[in-house]
Write an enzyme that holds these catalytic residues in place. Structure first.
Site, PDB file in Angstrom:
ATOM      1  CE1 TYR A  55      -4.176   0.379  -0.372  1.00  0.00           C
ATOM      2  CE2 TYR A  55      -4.366  -1.718   1.182  1.00  0.00           C
ATOM      3  CZ  TYR A  55      -4.840  -0.591   0.110  1.00  0.00           C
ATOM      4  OH  TYR A  55      -6.362  -0.835  -0.148  1.00  0.00           O
ATOM      5  CD  GLU A  57      -3.720   4.301   0.703  1.00  0.00           C
ATOM      6  OE1 GLU A  57      -2.926   3.858   1.261  1.00  0.00           O
ATOM      7  OE2 GLU A  57      -5.059   4.085   0.860  1.00  0.00           O
ATOM      8  CG  ASP A 208      -7.870  10.299 -24.634  1.00  0.00           C
ATOM      9  OD1 ASP A 208      -6.890   9.599 -24.857  1.00  0.00           O
ATOM     10  OD2 ASP A 208      -8.791  10.013 -24.364  1.00  0.00           O
ATOM     11  CB  THR A 234      -4.139   3.507 -22.098  1.00  0.00           C
ATOM     12  OG1 THR A 234      -4.105   3.583 -23.575  1.00  0.00           O
ATOM     13  CG2 THR A 234      -5.442   3.629 -21.604  1.00  0.00           C
ATOM     14  CE  LYS A 237      -6.689   1.960 -25.990  1.00  0.00           C
ATOM     15  NZ  LYS A 237      -6.750   2.786 -24.588  1.00  0.00           N
ATOM     16  NE  ARG A 243      -6.437  -3.682 -19.885  1.00  0.00           N
ATOM     17  CZ  ARG A 243      -6.627  -3.820 -21.201  1.00  0.00           C
ATOM     18  NH1 ARG A 243      -5.841  -4.618 -21.838  1.00  0.00           N
ATOM     19  NH2 ARG A 243      -7.468  -3.019 -21.796  1.00  0.00           N
TER      20      ARG A 243
END
Ligand code: DSN
Length: 428
Positions: A55, A57, A208, A234, A237, A243
């Protein structure tokens, strides 16, 4: 057909079997979905690492939990590599996806109810560009632009983004943000065209770049970095990473973007995915990747030419990037995108149905088909193979009611894929 983690999955044979089946599918059938690629084994190894346990954060040097010294180094490396790859002032590598990256960018720049000018989904845009089905349209007020036929004196050359419409809408609606970028548009999108419109109306400008990110990194598409206020994309691609999503921006917007991603939108970052992104960013910053990006574009052009010769019409009249959007209606008025996708699936050719501009059919049926060359170029295919693929697609669509012909095309596809294995490292 083994994959690296197989030995550990022997305790779960059901999932191991399914992963092996999927690996086999990817290696023995053609992957032409324009938003997919084959990541390297190194990217997959980072994704499957102990970093998934942690974790973290917050951001490097400012975490809420202890034990993050090494994680900080991982995320710093990812951010530095990404900035170097695109020449950006600031990078955020935490978005879990492109949709999250877009929503975070909106949060960073806007208040709920503000107006965004973006491309309509059925013209080639993305769900997060204001589709009624997306949360984005419930938070912000979207105004949409689309495509227009471009012609010379004699011929319609194909549909292109209607920049006059973008400007007219910007002047009329005074959006606080203008968004460029698409998921099904085969032409180059030049950020400078949008920048001047955004400046004219005092709007922020977001690009984008989910689809062309790898082409931009490899120098095969003009970069919006330094022109747009924020660039989202992303990583899986054309960029060929795991991903996930990422955001680039000017230093002046860094704090707003970071706070929007965390704590604004997400909780704990996926540091195993961030490590894998770092691996991909390093891989993309090489001459080999530059050659790859240019070959992806050359392959799409070759595929488009060959399909035109087979009687298909290309939306936009051709392609400048990694994808081809086919209008099926000129090939066969009865053939829908859904039927085409299913027939091609039976022939071992994976692609997706897609709406075409002003499509009379529903988004579930469609009159178009979207094809991309990023994955099979990674597997080593070139322009000759694109001509072969065009012929296989055409034959599969003509024989769509003949299961034995589709099965025999599937055998030919498997033989072709056998010569271009994306994962020779995995053995037979
Ligand atoms: N699903 C992606 C694509 O296929 O383009 C967009 O999010």
């Amino acid at each position: 057909m083994a994959f690296d983690g197989e030995q550990w999955l022997s305790k779960d044979p059901e999932i191991a079997r399914l992963i092996n089946q999927e690996t086999k599918r990817q290696r023995t059938t053609l992957q032409l979905i324009a938003s997919e690629n084959f990541t390297s084994p190194a990217v997959m190894a980072a994704t499957g690492s102990t970093l998934t346990n942690k974790y973290s954060e917050g951001y490097p040097g400012r975490r809420y939990y202890g034990g993050n010294q090494i994680i900080d180094e991982v995320e710093d490396l990812a951010r530095e590599r990404l900035k170097a790859l695109f020449g950006a002032e600031h990078a955020n590598v935490q978005p879990h996806s492109g949709a999250n990256a877009n929503l975070a960018a909106y949060m960073a720049l806007l208040d709920p109810g503000d107006t965004i000018l973006a491309m309509r989904l059925d013209q080639g845009g993305h769900l997060t560009h204001g589709s009624p089905a997306s949360l984005t349209s419930k938070i912000y007020h979207f105004v949409s632009y689309g495509l227009t036929p471009r012609s010379n004196d004699a011929d319609i050359l194909g549909e292109v983004i209607d920049l006059d419409q973008v400007r007219d809408l910007a002047l009329a609606e005074r959006p606080k943000l203008i968004v460029a970028g698409a998921t099904a548009y085969a032409r180059t999108i030049d950020a400078r065209d949008y920048r001047s419109i955004a400046d004219e109306v005092g709007a922020y400008f977001m690009f984008d770049a989910a689809h062309p990110a790898g082409l931009i990194a490899g120098g095969a598409h003009p970069s919006p970095v330094g022109i747009a206020d924020v660039v989202t994309f992303t990583t899986h691609k054309t960029l060929r990473g795991p991903r996930g999503g990422a955001i680039l921006c000017r230093e002046a917007l860094a704090k707003k973007v970071d706070s929007a991603v965390f704590p604004g939108l997400q909780g704990g970052p996926l540091e195993h995915a961030i490590a894998a992104k770092a691996v991909a960013f390093k891989e993309a910053n090489t001459p080999a990747f530059e050659s790859y990006a240019h070959q992806v574009v050359a392959n799409a052009a070759a595929l488009g030419h060959a399909l035109t010769r087979e009687g298909f019409r290309l939306i936009s009249g051709g392609t400048d990037n990694h994808l081809v959007l086919l209008d099926l209606t000129t090939f066969d008025g009865e053939l829908t995108g859904k039927e085409a996708q299913e027939a091609m699936d039976a022939a071992g050719i994976t692609a997706n149905r897609n709406t075409i501009p002003d499509d009379p059919r529903s988004p579930f049926i469609t009159s178009g088909l979207r094809l991309g060359t990023a994955a099979e170029t990674t597997a080593g295919m070139g322009c000759d193979e694109m001509a072969t693929i065009a012929s296989l697609i055409t034959r599969a669509l003509r024989a769509r009611h003949d299961l034995s012909q589709l099965a025999s095309i599937r055998d030919e596809v498997a033989a072709l894929c056998g010569r271009f294995d994306p994962y020779p490292e995995f053995g037979a």
